[in-house]
Design a protein around this motif. Sequence first.
Motif, mmCIF file in Angstrom:
data_model
loop_
_atom_site.group_PDB
_atom_site.id
_atom_site.type_symbol
_atom_site.label_atom_id
_atom_site.label_comp_id
_atom_site.label_asym_id
_atom_site.label_seq_id
_atom_site.Cartn_x
_atom_site.Cartn_y
_atom_site.Cartn_z
ATOM 1 N N ASP A 186 0.842 -1.194 0.000
ATOM 2 C CA ASP A 186 0.000 0.000 0.000
ATOM 3 C C ASP A 186 0.876 1.242 0.000
ATOM 4 O O ASP A 186 1.619 1.484 0.957
ATOM 5 N N LEU A 187 0.779 2.037 -1.054
ATOM 6 C CA LEU A 187 1.583 3.240 -1.199
ATOM 7 C C LEU A 187 0.701 4.476 -1.281
ATOM 8 O O LEU A 187 -0.347 4.458 -1.925
ATOM 9 N N ALA A 188 1.136 5.547 -0.636
ATOM 10 C CA ALA A 188 0.566 6.872 -0.855
ATOM 11 C C ALA A 188 1.547 7.640 -1.714
ATOM 12 O O ALA A 188 2.760 7.556 -1.506
ATOM 13 N N VAL A 189 1.031 8.359 -2.705
ATOM 14 C CA VAL A 189 1.883 9.114 -3.621
ATOM 15 C C VAL A 189 1.346 10.530 -3.736
ATOM 16 O O VAL A 189 0.132 10.743 -3.874
ATOM 17 N N ASP A 190 2.254 11.496 -3.670
ATOM 18 C CA ASP A 190 1.878 12.886 -3.880
ATOM 19 C C ASP A 190 1.402 13.035 -5.326
ATOM 20 O O ASP A 190 2.067 12.585 -6.261
ATOM 21 N N LEU A 191 0.248 13.653 -5.506
ATOM 22 C CA LEU A 191 -0.333 13.785 -6.838
ATOM 23 C C LEU A 191 0.612 14.490 -7.809
ATOM 24 O O LEU A 191 0.614 14.215 -9.009
ATOM 25 N N ALA A 192 1.445 15.377 -7.293
ATOM 26 C CA ALA A 192 2.410 16.073 -8.147
ATOM 27 C C ALA A 192 3.450 15.121 -8.734
ATOM 28 O O ALA A 192 4.148 15.470 -9.683
ATOM 29 N N SER A 193 3.549 13.894 -8.171
ATOM 30 C CA SER A 193 4.518 12.902 -8.656
ATOM 31 C C SER A 193 3.895 11.898 -9.615
ATOM 32 O O SER A 193 4.526 10.884 -9.943
ATOM 33 N N ALA A 194 2.678 12.166 -10.086
ATOM 34 C CA ALA A 194 1.976 11.198 -10.935
ATOM 35 C C ALA A 194 2.770 10.846 -12.184
ATOM 36 O O ALA A 194 2.849 9.684 -12.588
ATOM 37 N N SER A 195 3.374 11.836 -12.796
ATOM 38 C CA SER A 195 4.142 11.589 -14.017
ATOM 39 C C SER A 195 5.355 10.706 -13.732
ATOM 40 O O SER A 195 5.644 9.764 -14.473
ATOM 41 N N GLY A 196 6.078 11.001 -12.649
ATOM 42 C CA GLY A 196 7.221 10.186 -12.272
ATOM 43 C C GLY A 196 6.820 8.761 -11.945
ATOM 44 O O GLY A 196 7.532 7.801 -12.270
ATOM 45 N N LEU A 197 5.653 8.603 -11.304
ATOM 46 C CA LEU A 197 5.153 7.271 -10.978
ATOM 47 C C LEU A 197 4.891 6.476 -12.248
ATOM 48 O O LEU A 197 5.236 5.295 -12.353
ATOM 49 N N THR A 234 -2.619 5.176 -3.641
ATOM 50 C CA THR A 234 -3.661 6.161 -3.359
ATOM 51 C C THR A 234 -3.074 7.562 -3.367
ATOM 52 O O THR A 234 -1.949 7.782 -2.927
ATOM 53 N N PHE A 235 -3.863 8.497 -3.897
ATOM 54 C CA PHE A 235 -3.475 9.911 -3.908
ATOM 55 C C PHE A 235 -4.223 10.696 -2.842
ATOM 56 O O PHE A 235 -3.872 11.824 -2.526
ATOM 57 N N ASP A 236 -5.281 10.125 -2.333
ATOM 58 C CA ASP A 236 -5.908 10.638 -1.114
ATOM 59 C C ASP A 236 -6.655 9.472 -0.491
ATOM 60 O O ASP A 236 -6.868 8.436 -1.119
#
Length: 221
Positions: free
Chosen positions: A68-79, A124-126
């Motif tokens: 389970d990972l949380a990712v900052d939405l600003a990092s979507a492209s890098g993800l 998840t982003f939120d």
Amino acid sequence: MVVNAELPGLTMSNSALKIEAGTVPSTDTPTRAAFLCRLFQLLDVHQVVYCVLHGYESLPDHLEHDLDLAVDLASASGLYHALEELQSEEYRLFLHNHCAPKQHCFDFVWLEDSTLRSLSVDITFDFGYGGSVVSSGGLVSGRRRRNGVWVAAPKTEFHYLLLKNALRGFAHTELRQRMQQLVQELGDNESGAVVAQLVGDSWKQRVLEACRSGQLVDLLC
């Protein structure tokens, strides 16, 4: 990988992928530990701001359940680029489920000694329920580096475990023990604030005490 405008860099086709023995390079045998190490390495290479939300104690060598990972939405492209590069190696994306507007599940598969293995990576982003929603920035706020992996702050992990598992009527022994540890680590004021945000002040003390004793599911069922 298929990208569309709904969530830049993250929406992929929901088609199954046939894995043939000949499609996997014959260098090092891919394993779950190798998959996890490579994933975390690529997240760092592509400067993805992420954290593992729970179950990180033995990472990157061992993981019992889904990741389970949380990712900052600003990092979507890098993800997107990290997952794309991961899929270009020994590992294949078998299925992508868009679980919620800002929640995704990626099922990866690989061959390990001619046996098909798999791991689900839930991103998840939120996260939240009702009026209690933690944004992507909030989920990764206060993250800590542990064994080369970014992990959630204790307050974030406690909030996540309460909401995802315990308050939905599921809490295995390890989860109960972890929640007990988090309440002790956070202290009454900080853990109480999280509980009050989720269930209100009238239930706060009872839920907090149930977390301490490992009886939360019994209280709510």
